[in-house]
Design an enzyme around this catalytic site. Structure first.
Site, short mmCIF file in Angstrom:
data_model
loop_
_atom_site.label_atom_id
_atom_site.label_comp_id
_atom_site.label_asym_id
_atom_site.label_seq_id
_atom_site.Cartn_x
_atom_site.Cartn_y
_atom_site.Cartn_z
N LYS A 37 0.87 -1.12 0.14
CA LYS A 37 -0.11 -0.20 -0.12
C LYS A 37 1.00 1.19 0.10
O LYS A 37 0.56 2.38 -0.82
CB LYS A 37 -0.78 0.09 1.16
CG LYS A 37 -2.08 0.94 1.22
CD LYS A 37 -2.67 1.22 2.43
CE LYS A 37 -3.70 0.37 2.82
NZ LYS A 37 -4.59 0.62 3.88
N LEU A 154 -16.38 12.14 8.06
CA LEU A 154 -16.36 12.47 6.63
C LEU A 154 -17.25 11.49 5.93
O LEU A 154 -17.47 10.38 6.63
CB LEU A 154 -14.82 11.82 6.12
CG LEU A 154 -13.66 12.61 6.84
CD1 LEU A 154 -12.52 11.91 6.35
CD2 LEU A 154 -13.59 14.12 6.18
N ARG A 155 -18.14 11.73 5.09
CA ARG A 155 -18.96 10.94 4.42
C ARG A 155 -18.23 10.13 3.19
O ARG A 155 -17.53 10.93 2.42
CB ARG A 155 -20.02 11.61 3.72
CG ARG A 155 -21.04 12.22 4.55
CD ARG A 155 -21.98 13.48 4.02
NE ARG A 155 -21.17 14.60 3.14
CZ ARG A 155 -21.74 15.23 2.40
NH1 ARG A 155 -22.99 15.01 2.12
NH2 ARG A 155 -20.90 16.22 1.79
N GLU A 156 -18.14 8.80 2.93
CA GLU A 156 -17.39 8.18 1.98
C GLU A 156 -18.17 8.42 0.61
O GLU A 156 -19.38 8.79 0.68
CB GLU A 156 -17.51 6.57 2.21
CG GLU A 156 -16.67 6.17 3.42
CD GLU A 156 -16.85 4.51 3.48
OE1 GLU A 156 -16.81 3.88 2.51
OE2 GLU A 156 -16.75 4.25 4.43
N CYS A 264 -19.34 2.99 9.26
CA CYS A 264 -19.84 3.71 10.50
C CYS A 264 -20.92 3.60 11.23
O CYS A 264 -20.83 3.25 12.39
CB CYS A 264 -19.61 5.40 9.98
SG CYS A 264 -18.09 5.81 9.52
#
Length: 433
Positions: A37, A154-156, A264
């Site tokens: 990664k 945070l919204r994906e 979430c």
């Protein structure tokens, strides 16, 4: 002034925080134990699909403000501020697994060569930040550091936008020194007059859980209203629109569907119930939200069963991600729905623009995968839309009619034009309409 920052963990939260803080002018090292990664990140290749992330990644790598490394000890020693952005997955009982967080805390304790601010971005149960502080103090033998709780919202699919345009920044702190450093780090947000909520550690932790549980409750509420609308002949979209016009309610998260999913809401609602249990507070409302959400996913299969016996039927599935603009399928309604379909003896053919590789890790060869939405409906007895990707909103209905063997369309997101579909001879089923 520019600060030297290490962000530990390069998943959704850690990666967005790392590129965002670098874009604010700080010098940031993103750290992860996954060598592959890290090598990809050094080349500007993101491990997640998130609109805008690679543009910010490349820009900040090129500027020299952003670096990636597997050398966690060195990164901590060279930085003044350490952000913890590792996962806190749920245990069997719903409680958050904090083992990754405390592994990081131990590494920080072993590398406290100077004053540091340890910023916990990971979602952790109330009281955890204080435990982290005691743990690092005990392991390191020094109190020359501060712990700050700075939960993410945070919204994906919108995470990059949300980082740069937050509704508010929540910071739980104890010392003025740590407050000044956090103000410095987020100075760019001060300049655009973002509201800051300064509070103690426990309040910051609770704000995160309370916010997610409330949004999950709102989704579950409108889903139950949608189910009632179906029974009494009302239109949930008109109901939701009128509700949303009330300033006290607002239209956000009043969209009926197959239930919430993602990394979430499922995790945080379960964790909140467990926090309540440990503190002898009955979180009965949140418990019911969790139960009702699971039933909503199963209800989508029951809706299909009204029209056919599913045994040996071919069902085309459009959408595997838990929502559009992400490749994340964690707790996605599609998982429950597809497993139920398989259980009932159906054959499943699925398409998703981004989430197929992640779906293969769950379903393996139990279902068929196609690289085009129309291939998913070829010879299908029924078609189910589970994720609200834009490309599913404007399907060529003539093509759909030609390809499908049956004529049943179950639109769990209400993205299609019901009137038009019925005019073409399809049997259409939405949610709450």
């Amino acid at each position: 002034m520019s600060r030297k920052i290490t962000v530990i963990g390069t998943g959704y939260v850690g990666l967005v925080v790392a590129v965002g803080l670098a874009d604010f002018g700080n010098h940031v090292i993103g750290v992860d134990i996954d060598e592959n990664k890290i090598e990809n990140l050094k080349k500007g290749i993101s491990p997640i699909y998130e609109p805008g992330i690679e543009e910010y990644l490349t820009r900040n790598l090129n500027s020299g403000r952003l670096k990636f490394s597997t050398e966690i000890d060195k990164a901590i020693q060279e930085s003044e501020v350490i952000f913890i952005g590792v996962g806190t997955p749920p245990k069997e009982n719903g409680e958050a697994d904090l083992s990754y967080v405390f592994d990081v805390a131990e590494t920080i304790a072993n590398n406290l060569n100077d004053y540091k601010v340890v910023v916990v971005k990971s979602t952790v149960p109330v009281g955890t930040n204080r435990k982290i502080k005691e743990f690092i103090k005990e392991k390191s033998g020094t109190d020359n550091f501060d712990v700050v709780s700075n939960p993410e919202f945070l919204r994906e699919g919108k995470a990059v936008y949300d980082f740069f345009h937050p509704d508010r920044v929540v910071i739980g702190y104890e010392s003025e020194k740590s407050k000044e450093i956090m103000e410095d780090i987020y100075r760019s947000l001060y300049l655009i007059q973002t509201p800051f909520v300064w509070c103690n550690l426990e309040t910051a932790e609770m704000i995160k859980y309370a916010s997610n549980a409330f949004l999950a409750t709102k989704i579950t509420f409108i889903n139950q209203i949608a189910n009632l609308c179906e029974a009494v002949g009302a239109d949930v979209h008109k109901v939701a629109k009128a509700m949303g016009m009330d300033g006290r309610i607002s239209p956000k998260f009043l969209h009926p569907g197959p239930g919430y999913g993602g990394s979430c809401f499922p995790k945080d609602t379960k964790a909140l119930v467990e926090i309540g249990r440990k503190n002898n507070v009955d979180m009965s409302l949140v418990k019911e939200v969790i139960n009702a959400n699971e039933k909503q996913k199963e209800r989508m299969v029951e809706k299909l069963e009204k029209y056919m016996d599913l045994k040996d039927k071919k069902i085309g599935i459009l959408g595997l991600a838990f929502k559009a603009e992400t490749d994340d399928i964690r707790e996605s309604p599609a998982i429950t729905i597809i497993n139920k379909l398989i259980e009932k003896g159906a054959k499943v053919i699925a398409h998703d623009p981004k989430a197929i590789e992640n779906a293969k890790k769950i379903f393996g060869d139990k279902i068929d995968y196609v690289d085009n939405e129309y291939k998913a409906m070829n010879d299908a007895d029924a078609l189910m839309i589970i994720t609200e990707w834009n490309e599913y909103r404007n399907l060529d209905l003539e093509m759909v009619k030609k390809l499908m063997k049956g004529n049943i369309i179950l639109d769990t997101r209400n993205v299609l034009d019901r009137k038009k579909i019925k005019e073409m001879g399809f049997v259409y089923e939405g949610v709450g309409r």
